[in-house]
Write an enzyme that holds these catalytic residues in place. Sequence first.
Site, PDB file in Angstrom:
ATOM      1  CD  GLN A   1      -2.627  -1.212   2.571  1.00 12.29           C
ATOM      2  OE1 GLN A   1      -2.895  -0.228   3.245  1.00 12.29           O
ATOM      3  NE2 GLN A   1      -2.871  -2.445   2.967  1.00 12.29           N
TER       4      GLN A   1
HETATM    5  N1  LIG Z   1      -5.345 -15.721 -10.094  1.00 14.12           N
HETATM    6  C1  LIG Z   1      -4.295 -15.445  -9.350  1.00 14.12           C
HETATM    7  N2  LIG Z   1      -4.480 -14.734  -8.238  1.00 14.12           N
HETATM    8  C2  LIG Z   1      -3.404 -14.455  -7.454  1.00 14.12           C
HETATM    9  C3  LIG Z   1      -2.114 -14.874  -7.802  1.00 14.12           C
HETATM   10  N3  LIG Z   1      -1.273 -14.436  -6.830  1.00 14.12           N
HETATM   11  C4  LIG Z   1      -2.039 -13.765  -5.919  1.00 14.12           C
HETATM   12  N4  LIG Z   1      -3.319 -13.777  -6.313  1.00 14.12           N
HETATM   13  C5  LIG Z   1      -4.423 -13.133  -5.608  1.00 14.12           C
HETATM   14  O1  LIG Z   1      -4.185 -11.755  -5.492  1.00 14.12           O
HETATM   15  C6  LIG Z   1      -4.731 -11.232  -4.264  1.00 14.12           C
HETATM   16  C7  LIG Z   1      -3.686 -10.456  -3.507  1.00 14.12           C
HETATM   17  O2  LIG Z   1      -2.661 -11.307  -3.061  1.00 14.12           O
HETATM   18  P1  LIG Z   1      -1.648 -10.949  -1.872  1.00 14.12           P
HETATM   19  O3  LIG Z   1      -0.628 -11.998  -1.873  1.00 14.12           O
HETATM   20  O4  LIG Z   1      -2.373 -10.684  -0.632  1.00 14.12           O
HETATM   21  O5  LIG Z   1      -1.072  -9.588  -2.401  1.00 14.12           O
HETATM   22  P2  LIG Z   1       0.147  -8.742  -1.770  1.00 14.12           P
HETATM   23  O6  LIG Z   1       1.016  -8.325  -2.868  1.00 14.12           O
HETATM   24  O7  LIG Z   1       0.754  -9.472  -0.650  1.00 14.12           O
HETATM   25  O8  LIG Z   1      -0.605  -7.432  -1.216  1.00 14.12           O
HETATM   26  P3  LIG Z   1      -0.135  -6.443  -0.078  1.00 14.12           P
HETATM   27  O9  LIG Z   1       0.248  -7.294   1.062  1.00 14.12           O
HETATM   28  O10 LIG Z   1      -1.303  -5.562   0.237  1.00 14.12           O
HETATM   29  O11 LIG Z   1       0.978  -5.651  -0.623  1.00 14.12           O
HETATM   30  C8  LIG Z   1      -5.257 -12.442  -3.525  1.00 14.12           C
HETATM   31  O12 LIG Z   1      -6.651 -12.534  -3.701  1.00 14.12           O
HETATM   32  C9  LIG Z   1      -4.581 -13.623  -4.165  1.00 14.12           C
HETATM   33  O13 LIG Z   1      -5.373 -14.776  -4.149  1.00 14.12           O
HETATM   34  C10 LIG Z   1      -1.947 -15.613  -8.993  1.00 14.12           C
HETATM   35  O14 LIG Z   1      -0.859 -15.983  -9.382  1.00 14.12           O
HETATM   36  N5  LIG Z   1      -3.049 -15.861  -9.719  1.00 14.12           N
END
Ligand SMILES: Nc1nc2c(ncn2[C@@H]2O[C@H](COP(=O)(O)OP(=O)(O)OP(=O)(O)O)[C@@H](O)[C@H]2O)c(=O)[nH]1
Lengths: 184, 886
Positions: free
Chosen positions: A74
């Site tokens: 974020q």
């Molecule tokens: N379809 C798909 N969805 C994904 C993939 N990787 C992550 N997601 C989805 O993307 C969303 C965000 O994933 P997070 O891993 O929480 O994202 P983040 O980068 O850690 O986000 P922050 O912690 O807020 O920075 C979730 O709903 C996951 O299920 C992927 O390779 N394919």
Amino acid sequence: MSIWRRLYNWLVSLLWSSETNVVVIGLQNAGKSTLLASLQGSDFSPDTIPTVGFAVQTIVKNKVTIKCWDLGGQPRFRSLWERYCRGADAIVFVVDSADSDLLPTVKSELHALCSQESLEHIPLLVVANKQDLQPHATTVDEMIEKLDLLSIRERDIVCYAVSAKTLQNLDSVIEWLVARAHHT
Amino acid sequence: MSYKKNDDGLDRMTVFQECISEFNASPINPRKSRTLLSRLLYIVTTGAPFPRDESTQLFFSITKLFQHKNPALRQMVYLAIKELADDADDVIMVTSSIMRDATGNDVFYRSNAIRTLCRIIDASTIQSIERLIKASIVDKNPATSSAALVGSYHLLPVSRDFVRRWANETQDTVVANKPYPAALLIGRENTSSFGYGSGIAAFQTQFHALGLLYEMRSHDRVALLKIIQQFNGKLHSPYANILLIRFASRVLAEDPNVRKPMHKLILSFLNHANDAVSLESARAILAIRNATPQEVEPAISSLQLLLGSHRPAFRFAAIRALNRYAMSHPEAVQICNPDIQERISDPSRTVATYAITTLLKTGNNDSVDHLMSQISNFMLDIPDEFKVVVVEAVRSLAVKFPSKQQDVLHFLADILQSDGGVSFKQAVVSAIFDLVRFVPQAKAEALSQLCEYIEDCEYPFLAARILHFLGVEGPSTEDPLKYVRYIYNRILLENAVTRAAAVTALGKFLLVDKTGSVKTLLERTLDDSSDEVRDRAAIILRIATIPNKKIVADFIEPEQNYSLGALEQELVRYVTASDFEKPFDFSVVPTFTKEQENAEMLQAMQKATKSVDEDITQGASAAEKEQETASAISEKLAAIEEIRELGRVLHTSSAVELTERETEYVVTGYKHIFEKHIVLQYDVSNTLPDTILADVTAMVTPSEELNEEFVVALPELKPNSEGTIYVAFERPEDLFVSFETVLKFESKEIDPSTGEVGEGYLDQYEIESLELSVGDYLIPAFNGNFDHTWDELGNEASATYALEVPTIEDGVQALLKLLSIQAIGGTDHVTEPASHTLKGFARTLEGGSIAVVARFVHSAARGVSVKLVARGEDEMLTQLVCEVFE
Ligand SMILES: Nc1nc2c(ncn2[C@@H]2O[C@H](COP(=O)(O)OP(=O)(O)OP(=O)(O)O)[C@@H](O)[C@H]2O)c(=O)[nH]1
Ligand SMILES: [Mg+2]
């Protein structure tokens, strides 16, 4: 086990075990936490909680311990990325390939980071994540172009097409990380 | 490990640098890191905090330690984060890491993590922990549950509304009765030998939950009453029961309608199996205002029993409670005297000291003798601060039993010669001063004792005080020259400070000395080695030669003294105004005659002996606090340019509540009267957690046409903060004007999840009007010769009222506040419940006098009524004083 045997094992482990510190960054929702979970062998989960601040995950692969600093994406956490990247062995920058609208923001954040003096020479892996979301997913070549990766010099830089969901190319990611490890 | 260098900053720097480099290293050495953290904790908890940027650096390097799973290290990391949470930026960064521990399976990690989490969360992230906290509160494990409950106390200031969302979980936990599992009690003191049965640690969550519930609802009396009724009889934890008694006691004090049921509830705990509970019950009963002797009696007996407890803490608590009650109701405590007597030999000196001061209050003419001889021995082996307590108690004895003045004086003279620190000596000397002032029979001998003491007084400033006192009191005795020798000896033997004081004191004897020897002695000091001493001698000798004897007398023995506090304030004002064309105007500084000063002192002394107990245990007394707020208010006023230009404040009213205490905006008002203007002050407090008020101003409509001079508005009022608005008018001719007030402002909401400030909208808020009343034109003043003044004053008015107050005491307080008069001769202290006479005195803004005699009567049939008689020079004002209750 005799004491000598144990001592021998310990010496061997000293020679071979190694550790690496990796910082994982990228905009929110890019899939950083999910990617790390998949690398650890956990099942894919579609609902995750945004990372507030950071969390440390450890991946062990063939005597190599990879400490992953999973940072929140974020806007209010972005100014703090640099603090954690400082002194890291590698930076993994995760991009959501399915959301091309965000690429300009990704580009400016990435280039801003690379221009930091304190982070010079640190190897960079750009992960084009969510490749499973076809047909809209940006390909690696498009990614290199849209993020202008070729202009980033003076450091190791690669870009992989990955899916944390289908586990596509995760082994390449691990391989790349293990290669950054240094012996302790 | 040595912490010695903590003071000079050297070790601080080393620890800081070691922390930064060690915590950023790879790999981390957990043992070394833990040791470093404990040093860091020592520094931040014992010294000043690190500057913000250094704290932030430390904080970030500590977050690096999360990569290590060593539980001992993690525990220390949590402690350090809690300690740095307020001093570092971006502490929110550790949220996700802590959340992992807080939701994990390891119980030890979990409770530490929850406690820390609650310290770093802010209004924008509180939402993300709601589920976690709710689940932890109802967790089976009491350590987890307690951590979440206690953590929630810290979240209250962040967002009260949010914390209220887990009221149901909290409530369930109160009745869930979770005993502490035996495993968690290992290493604690064996609970049953500690005397609380299995109760102390067991059911701890009950106590924590009940406390939190109270914090959530404390603004709502009805809800509090419900809590009390709901949980009465269902609590296992003694602490929780103690809390319940405190709630009941609070509700009882605020709402006379529930006096009966609450009293019954409190009483039901009096014979509780746990001594702490029964002690609390007794204290609560004694705290009930106007409790009847029948109601008080069981509480006193129960404390009497506790005096014999084998645990010192309970003996202490019991004697302290009795001592406090004896201040206002010595006769009720008398029944315990034999038991208290025994406590004089208590192995705990604290208990013994309280026993003595209590007996001094409850004793009668006969028992005091015996007591005094006992104390003398006792005094030898207690520390100084207790000696002071005892001296303070003895001090009031002489005034109470004049026939005992000899014994008191001997006692004081004896201990003055004994060993002791300066605060103790000072207390004794002050007590002797009192004897001289208030017990005429003791004067000559008391002065002689002081003379003896200065012969070998080891504290120059104390010697100077005594010399001054001898100068003031000595000349009016039968044989003044007796003191001259003692004083002159000081000039021969002492340092410059003492010599200077002695010269001034000697000068006071010039007028009564017919032999000329004082003059000779003074002349000898004209070639003293110290400038100060020579100057003082020269001035006095020169003035003595002035032919006009009135001028000489005025200098040596002034009838009036300036009030030093007021003089200082006026001088500061004069110097800061920098208008040196006009000479300083002495007429604005109030003066006191010696009688007035003594009357004030007597009153202060009576107050002091009353509050000895509080002073030791609670710091500043209520009177001091009042003084503090008064000077804070006037400082704030003086800081505003426009108001400074209005000149001197003639009168400031006491605080008036203009809203209910539980509303979203709480407003308190003050009225300041100037020579030609009046300034209304509105202290506005914004209690909403997520609303910013902008451009807050007050629209004031007076009941008669008046020029509004200016308004000092508030540009912004943040959530949970306070600010002040001033509105100035010309001063009305009519004394009674009311000012209708509406607050106007722009209200902007803050989104709790993002912290963004939304669009504002104009809003207004009506508050109670401020009204000028007769009390605004009167300044409380002492009068040492009230009866005489009363006879002198010409105009008289009177009126009789039935008051709607439960007791005479309330009536007295109300009258003092409404009229803004000073109670004379301690008549604000009501001794009999059925009838009482209050004498009060005040000055008008023009310097005239108003004297009031109010006779209160309380009868079951007609409640409290009062007959007011007022006298003064100003006919109209005197009349208006009598109309105060209309
Ligand atoms: N379809 C798909 N969805 C994904 C993939 N990787 C992550 N997601 C989805 O993307 C969303 C965000 O994933 P997070 O891993 O929480 O994202 P983040 O980068 O850690 O986000 P922050 O912690 O807020 O920075 C979730 O709903 C996951 O299920 C992927 O390779 N394919
Ligand atoms: Mg994440």
